[in-house]
Every structure is written in structure tokens, then in C-alpha cells.
Design a protein around this motif. Structure first.
Motif, PDB file in Angstrom:
ATOM      1  N   LEU A 253       0.835  -1.288   0.046  1.00  0.00           N
ATOM      2  CA  LEU A 253      -0.111  -0.013   0.164  1.00  0.00           C
ATOM      3  C   LEU A 253       1.022   1.174   0.076  1.00  0.00           C
ATOM      4  O   LEU A 253       0.367   2.155  -0.352  1.00  0.00           O
ATOM      5  N   ILE A 254       1.927   1.200   0.563  1.00  0.00           N
ATOM      6  CA  ILE A 254       3.007   2.314   0.603  1.00  0.00           C
ATOM      7  C   ILE A 254       4.322   1.956   0.006  1.00  0.00           C
ATOM      8  O   ILE A 254       4.755   0.761   0.051  1.00  0.00           O
ATOM      9  N   GLN A 255       5.034   2.978  -0.316  1.00  0.00           N
ATOM     10  CA  GLN A 255       6.226   2.637  -0.667  1.00  0.00           C
ATOM     11  C   GLN A 255       7.300   2.659   0.214  1.00  0.00           C
ATOM     12  O   GLN A 255       8.483   2.094   0.291  1.00  0.00           O
ATOM     13  N   GLN A 256       6.991   3.487   1.390  1.00  0.00           N
ATOM     14  CA  GLN A 256       7.948   3.598   2.492  1.00  0.00           C
ATOM     15  C   GLN A 256       7.048   4.028   3.744  1.00  0.00           C
ATOM     16  O   GLN A 256       6.363   4.820   3.526  1.00  0.00           O
ATOM     17  N   GLY A 257       7.689   3.107   4.703  1.00  0.00           N
ATOM     18  CA  GLY A 257       7.237   3.684   6.034  1.00  0.00           C
ATOM     19  C   GLY A 257       8.015   4.497   7.008  1.00  0.00           C
ATOM     20  O   GLY A 257       9.217   3.958   6.761  1.00  0.00           O
ATOM     21  N   CYS A 258       7.750   5.238   7.772  1.00  0.00           N
ATOM     22  CA  CYS A 258       8.612   6.362   8.314  1.00  0.00           C
ATOM     23  C   CYS A 258       8.549   6.041   9.842  1.00  0.00           C
ATOM     24  O   CYS A 258       7.250   5.925  10.410  1.00  0.00           O
ATOM     25  N   ALA A 259       9.545   5.918  10.482  1.00  0.00           N
ATOM     26  CA  ALA A 259       9.529   5.649  12.057  1.00  0.00           C
ATOM     27  C   ALA A 259       9.327   6.818  12.775  1.00  0.00           C
ATOM     28  O   ALA A 259       9.033   7.101  13.749  1.00  0.00           O
ATOM     29  N   ASP A 260       9.621   8.085  12.216  1.00  0.00           N
ATOM     30  CA  ASP A 260       9.291   9.150  12.626  1.00  0.00           C
ATOM     31  C   ASP A 260       8.819  10.466  11.647  1.00  0.00           C
ATOM     32  O   ASP A 260       9.160  10.409  10.488  1.00  0.00           O
ATOM     33  N   PRO A 261       7.910  11.035  12.360  1.00  0.00           N
ATOM     34  CA  PRO A 261       7.278  12.213  11.397  1.00  0.00           C
ATOM     35  C   PRO A 261       8.261  12.954  10.196  1.00  0.00           C
ATOM     36  O   PRO A 261       7.991  13.123   9.229  1.00  0.00           O
ATOM     37  N   ARG A 262       9.303  13.309  11.031  1.00  0.00           N
ATOM     38  CA  ARG A 262      10.277  14.254  10.074  1.00  0.00           C
ATOM     39  C   ARG A 262      10.704  13.486   9.080  1.00  0.00           C
ATOM     40  O   ARG A 262      10.909  14.329   7.901  1.00  0.00           O
ATOM     41  N   GLU A 263      10.771  12.234   9.109  1.00  0.00           N
ATOM     42  CA  GLU A 263      11.431  11.564   7.753  1.00  0.00           C
ATOM     43  C   GLU A 263      10.076  11.717   6.667  1.00  0.00           C
ATOM     44  O   GLU A 263      10.510  11.885   5.487  1.00  0.00           O
ATOM     45  N   LEU A 264       9.096  11.704   7.012  1.00  0.00           N
ATOM     46  CA  LEU A 264       8.037  11.984   6.222  1.00  0.00           C
ATOM     47  C   LEU A 264       7.974  13.318   5.819  1.00  0.00           C
ATOM     48  O   LEU A 264       7.689  13.520   4.701  1.00  0.00           O
ATOM     49  N   PHE A 265       7.973  14.130   6.685  1.00  0.00           N
ATOM     50  CA  PHE A 265       7.827  15.628   6.363  1.00  0.00           C
ATOM     51  C   PHE A 265       8.764  15.984   5.276  1.00  0.00           C
ATOM     52  O   PHE A 265       8.616  16.866   4.542  1.00  0.00           O
ATOM     53  N   SER A 266      10.194  15.313   5.278  1.00  0.00           N
ATOM     54  CA  SER A 266      11.320  16.065   4.564  1.00  0.00           C
ATOM     55  C   SER A 266      11.036  15.376   3.126  1.00  0.00           C
ATOM     56  O   SER A 266      11.582  15.891   1.975  1.00  0.00           O
ATOM     57  N   GLN A 267       9.773  14.537   2.809  1.00  0.00           N
ATOM     58  CA  GLN A 267       9.663  13.745   1.460  1.00  0.00           C
ATOM     59  C   GLN A 267       8.390  14.391   0.688  1.00  0.00           C
ATOM     60  O   GLN A 267       8.420  14.508  -0.462  1.00  0.00           O
ATOM     61  N   ALA A 268       7.537  14.506   1.692  1.00  0.00           N
ATOM     62  CA  ALA A 268       5.957  14.878   0.992  1.00  0.00           C
ATOM     63  C   ALA A 268       5.721  16.093   0.851  1.00  0.00           C
ATOM     64  O   ALA A 268       5.794  16.896   1.750  1.00  0.00           O
ATOM     65  N   GLU A 269       5.253  16.423  -0.357  1.00  0.00           N
ATOM     66  CA  GLU A 269       4.871  17.907  -0.550  1.00  0.00           C
ATOM     67  C   GLU A 269       3.109  18.000   0.004  1.00  0.00           C
ATOM     68  O   GLU A 269       2.995  18.967   0.228  1.00  0.00           O
ATOM     69  N   LEU A 270       2.643  16.740   0.119  1.00  0.00           N
ATOM     70  CA  LEU A 270       1.147  17.021   0.480  1.00  0.00           C
ATOM     71  C   LEU A 270       0.919  15.622   1.515  1.00  0.00           C
ATOM     72  O   LEU A 270       1.414  14.447   1.095  1.00  0.00           O
ATOM     73  N   ILE A 271       0.291  16.056   2.592  1.00  0.00           N
ATOM     74  CA  ILE A 271       0.322  15.169   3.740  1.00  0.00           C
ATOM     75  C   ILE A 271      -1.298  14.744   3.979  1.00  0.00           C
ATOM     76  O   ILE A 271      -1.974  15.930   4.432  1.00  0.00           O
ATOM     77  N   TYR A 272      -1.733  13.744   4.030  1.00  0.00           N
ATOM     78  CA  TYR A 272      -3.234  13.704   4.329  1.00  0.00           C
ATOM     79  C   TYR A 272      -3.100  13.166   5.929  1.00  0.00           C
ATOM     80  O   TYR A 272      -2.352  12.039   6.172  1.00  0.00           O
ATOM     81  N   LEU A 273      -3.656  13.877   6.670  1.00  0.00           N
ATOM     82  CA  LEU A 273      -3.740  13.746   8.148  1.00  0.00           C
ATOM     83  C   LEU A 273      -4.871  12.693   8.466  1.00  0.00           C
ATOM     84  O   LEU A 273      -6.300  13.353   8.439  1.00  0.00           O
ATOM     85  N   CYS A 274      -4.781  11.305   8.510  1.00  0.00           N
ATOM     86  CA  CYS A 274      -5.909  10.619   8.784  1.00  0.00           C
ATOM     87  C   CYS A 274      -6.006  10.251  10.076  1.00  0.00           C
ATOM     88  O   CYS A 274      -5.661   9.151  10.359  1.00  0.00           O
ATOM     89  N   LEU A 275      -6.346  11.458  10.944  1.00  0.00           N
ATOM     90  CA  LEU A 275      -6.408  10.915  12.324  1.00  0.00           C
ATOM     91  C   LEU A 275      -7.888  11.533  12.812  1.00  0.00           C
ATOM     92  O   LEU A 275      -8.466  12.328  12.257  1.00  0.00           O
ATOM     93  N   TYR A 276      -8.321  11.049  14.110  1.00  0.00           N
ATOM     94  CA  TYR A 276      -9.489  11.635  14.621  1.00  0.00           C
ATOM     95  C   TYR A 276      -9.281  13.237  14.868  1.00  0.00           C
ATOM     96  O   TYR A 276      -8.245  13.683  15.009  1.00  0.00           O
ATOM     97  N   PRO A 277     -10.435  14.013  14.698  1.00  0.00           N
ATOM     98  CA  PRO A 277     -10.193  15.485  14.790  1.00  0.00           C
ATOM     99  C   PRO A 277      -9.363  15.795  15.977  1.00  0.00           C
ATOM    100  O   PRO A 277      -8.397  16.938  15.654  1.00  0.00           O
ATOM    101  N   GLN A 278      -9.559  15.515  17.075  1.00  0.00           N
ATOM    102  CA  GLN A 278      -8.694  16.236  18.262  1.00  0.00           C
ATOM    103  C   GLN A 278      -7.104  15.869  18.143  1.00  0.00           C
ATOM    104  O   GLN A 278      -6.251  16.386  18.505  1.00  0.00           O
ATOM    105  N   GLU A 279      -6.977  14.632  17.641  1.00  0.00           N
ATOM    106  CA  GLU A 279      -5.642  14.156  17.250  1.00  0.00           C
ATOM    107  C   GLU A 279      -5.052  14.908  16.263  1.00  0.00           C
ATOM    108  O   GLU A 279      -3.618  15.212  16.295  1.00  0.00           O
ATOM    109  N   ILE A 280      -5.520  15.424  15.220  1.00  0.00           N
ATOM    110  CA  ILE A 280      -5.095  16.423  14.300  1.00  0.00           C
ATOM    111  C   ILE A 280      -4.446  17.749  15.010  1.00  0.00           C
ATOM    112  O   ILE A 280      -3.603  18.065  14.886  1.00  0.00           O
TER     113      ILE A 280
END
Lengths: 280, 280
Positions: free
Chosen positions: A43-70
Motif C-alpha cells: 500500500l505504501i512505498q515507504q514507512g517512516c519511524a519518525d514524522p520528520r522523515e515523512l515531512f522531508s519527502q512529502a509535498e502533500l500530507i493527508y492527516l488521517c487522524l481523529y479530529p482532536q488528534e489532528i
């Protein structure tokens, strides 16, 4: 493009599945098992252990969290976001969330508030599937802060996922209509099951109508109690309007009014048939 | 055996379709087109232009008519029935119908009151299909007048049609439980559509939950107003119980009680999950 997904639950997993053929998906979840599952199932090309790893690569990020978690996620992690990143919310309530996020979000990051009106009565990435979006409705709630190009990009991605209609609403319109089409339906389903007096073995006496009306009572209680309370006023208003309609039937039954029942049913059938026109 | 069907609508046609491979089906309908359709599509071996033609051949006859039509049909035609014939009712209410029929039916004819808890939001033989019975529930309401062998035969035929469970209930039990599992669900669906204030184009903002809950609002208003009124007291009672459950949600929402909402939802989810166990 390279798309990030934060939160690999049913929705995050389904979005990954729907976009993976055209985009590179990188994902982060607190739960390492969900990330491993997503990787193992392609389903994914790469899993990240840290959000920073994801932030450095993705131009657009879906936050698939409950509202208060967002809100909590933004508070905790936004210092690490790359300037110009586009965040996309996909939760079921808007006014309260937009107010909260607007007060805290860095001005050099954009967030597009959206609502894919699709889901399943299941929880977790194991139940994710792209098909839930096929022919479904998608709502975008633009804010004054949003760049047009970002709104356009999010709209394009929704159509790529398989959504059939993408509508723009303001936050108040969104919360008002969703209180009716989504939250009220869940309350009715729950109350229907709750009102079972269980004097007989109900299971032996149900048909498809009961099955259809109570399927969504298989509810994720943490998510839905949050959605209900974040849209409390609208939901209470819709419950009241429903009670007025229900009371019409009580009145017609009490007065034995066959003609009145038929007239009301016929009106309702016509209205429902109009909804069906052009439906999937 | 040779089985008669009076009334070639959705249900009569579906019963014919479900039994035709093992039995010879003869049918009568006031509407010659329905008979022609059934013949042309191989649902019946023989169409009859007159009930007497059917009576002289069929040992067992399904009366696939609305409840009040059953009473009128028996009044008008029972003089022509062969002694020993077994009639089978398939309508959705029992107490009132049994009382009415018991007062008029010839003592040398037996009638078995049953309720196949299956159907479609469509009307007419063109929509008939045997599949609607697969895995569904069937209820038999025996009376003191019924011969055991007739009850057993009707039960066997229900299983042949594809029904999964066949339960015996008395008339009051039947009407009480069906007011909940079938009639209340239809009232809720109707009231949900009726309470649409249509300020926005609802169609663009619905998901599967709304579709599922409102499908049965595509109602046959003549049949269902009759069913509702024939089971008025039970239905009003079930609406009241539902209103009590709905009021629980109003209270929890008004007091912002997240923990209470979660507890109630969790209870309900568990009850609904129990229903699903072993379901089709």
C-alpha cells in the motif's frame, strides 16, 4: 507526486490504496504494526519511524487522524514541517476543527479541510480498500487562507481516488448537512438497536430492512462520540426535526388515517427516488 | 406437487421462481399481463383466467395478496374451493387477519398463516427473484385449526425456497416483534427522508449510511399503510420505545457526556454484533 499519509487506519490505508498506482506514498503511524502491514501489502512505498522523515519527502500530507488528534499532531510536530507543505484533513466535522487549527497553524503551511463521505463499519488498515471511494461524494471546505492551486490539487486527487462528485461548502453548511446525512443516521441506527426489548430472539425475525438500518450501529465509539460532540448543536437540531417527522406518523397512526399515511409515504418515496437518480 | 399461486406480484412471482424446479406451478392474477409475463418467463407452468381453474388443480395455494384482499378473496371465492385445500397466507401482519379469516373460512379448508421476512423495494412480477429468500427468516403462526401435516408441509416448502430459519410464533408475538424489526424500521426510514430540510442538494452529501437507511423509504404506500394500521398498537408502542432510546442520545449530547456516549455506543455495538453472528 510524493504523498504523505499520517495515520494508517481504515481511511489512511484506503487512501494509500487508491493513490498508490499514480503516486509514491510515504506513511507514518504511531503503531509500527500498521506501517509494517501497509508495506507488506504494497500500500505504501515507504514507512517512516519518525514524522520528520515523512515531512522531508512529502509535498502533500493527508492527516488521517481523529479530529482532536489532528490538533495535537499539529501542535507537537508542526515545527518540523517544511515550509510550503500542504496538509489535508479528512475528518467528519469542520467548524470546531477549523477554528482550533487556524489559531495554531504556522502561516507558511497550508491545510485543506475535506470530508470524503465514505467509510466502513470496520476499524484498522486490515479493512482498508480503495473501492469504498468509487462513486462516492467528497466535500472540500475552503478557508480564506487556502491557495487556489492547493484546493485544485486536492480536488484532482479526490477524483483520482474514484470519488464521483467533489463539492465545495463552507464550514457551517458542511456541519449542518453532515449532521443530517451522516450523524443523524448513526444516531437512529444506534437508537433502533438500543430500543430492542429482546423478549424474543431478534435475529430470527429480521429482514434486510433491519440489517440495512442497523449495520452502522457497529460503530467506532471513540471516533463517533467525538464527531457527535464536535457537531452537537447541529445534531441536536436534526434530531429535533426528525422527531417532528416521526410525530407525524404517530398522529396518523393514532387517528387511523390511511389516506394521510399514503399521501405522506408517496411524497417521501418521490423525494427518495430523486436522490437515487444518477446514483451509483 | 401442484402448487397454486394467487397474486403474481413481487412475492408471488418470487415464490413461483423459487419452487418451479421441484413443483408444478399454476397461477391466477386479476391482471392478465402479470400472468402472461410469468408464463413467458417460465415462472409458472400454467396461467388461469379463473380462480376455479386453479382451485381444481392445486392442493396448496399461496395467497400472495395484501391482507385485506385475502379476506375479500376468501369471501368471494371460497365456495369454489375443493374440500381439503391448504391455503397459505404470506402477509406481514397476523392478529387482525387471523381474527377476520377465522370468522369466515369454510371449516373443511385449512389456512396456514406465514410471514416470509423478505422482499424488495420494488413492486410487480418484473422484479421477482428467488434469491430474495436465500438465507432469510420465515415465520409460521400456527392456529388451533391447523393440521400438523399442513404446518410441516409449509415449513418444508419454505426451506426449499431457500429460507434459512423457520420459526413458529403465536400471532401476538409475531405482531409484536415484526412491529419492531420491520414496521418501525420503515417508519424511521420514512421519517428520516421526511425530515430533510433540503437547503442543500442532499444527494451530493450522502454516504452509504444514508443510502442504506433510506432505501426502504422507496415504499409501496398502499401495502404499508395497511400493514401499519393493522398493527397500530404494537407499532405505536415500538415508536415510543424508540423515542426513549433517542432521548438518551439527546440527553448525552446536551450534557456533553463523551464517556456516557461511548458506553452506550459500545453496548449497542455489542448487541448488534451478536445479531450478526451466524448471519448471511
Amino acid at each position: 507526486m510524493r504523498i504523505g499519509i499520517v495515520g494508517l487506519g481504515l481511511m489512511g490505508g484506503s487512501i494509500a490504496s487508491a493513490l498508490k498506482s499514480r503516486h509514491e506514498i510515504v506513511a507514518y503511524d504511531l503503531n509500527a504494526e500498521a506501517v509494517a502491514f501497509a508495506s507488506a501489502h504494497g500500500l505504501i512505498q515507504q514507512g517512516c519511524a519518525d514524522p520528520r522523515e515523512l515531512f522531508s519527502q512529502a509535498e502533500l500530507i493527508y492527516l488521517c487522524l481523529y479530529p482532536q488528534e489532528i490538533v495535537r499532531f499539529i501542535q507537537k510536530h508542526q515545527k518540523d514541517l517544511i515550509s510550503g507543505t500542504v496538509l489535508v484533513d479528512i475528518s467528519g466535522v469542520k467548524r470546531q476543527l477549523i477554528n482550533q487549527v487556524s489559531q495554531i497553524l504556522r502561516p507558511d503551511v497550508d491545510i485543506v479541510f475535506t470530508h470524503p463521505v465514505a467509510g466502513r463499519e470496520k476499524k484498522g488498515i486490515a479493512f482498508a480498500k480503495a473501492e469504498i471511494f468509487q462513486g462516492a461524494n467528497y466535500i472540500i471546505v475552503p478557508t480564506a487562507h487556502n491557495q487556489d492551486s492547493h484546493l485544485e490539487l486536492v480536488r484532482k486527487l479526490a477524483l483520482e481516488m474514484g470519488f464521483k462528485t467533489v463539492s465545495n461548502l463552507n464550514a457551517d453548511e458542511h456541519d449542518a448537512i453532515i449532521a443530517y446525512t451522516s450523524q443523524l443516521t448513526h444516531v437512529l441506527s444506534l437508537a433502533l438497536v438500543d430500543s430492542d426489548d429482546a423478549l424474543l430472539d431478534t435475529k430470527r425475525f429480521i429482514g434486510d430492512s433491519y440489517r440495512d438500518l442497523t449495520r452502522i450501529a457497529m460503530i467506532n465509539e471513540v471516533l463517533w462520540s467525538e464527531l457527535f460532540l464536535a457537531n452537537q448543536t447541529n445534531l441536536l437540531d436534526r434530531i429535533k426535526k426528525f422527531q417532528v417527522s416521526l410525530t407525524k406518523y404517530v398522529g396518523l397512526l393514532e387517528t387511523n388515517d390511511a389516506a394521510g399515511l399514503q399521501r405522506l409515504m408517496l411524497d417521501t418515496r418521490r423525494n427518495r427516488a430523486n436522490l437515487e437518480a444518477g446514483e451509483k
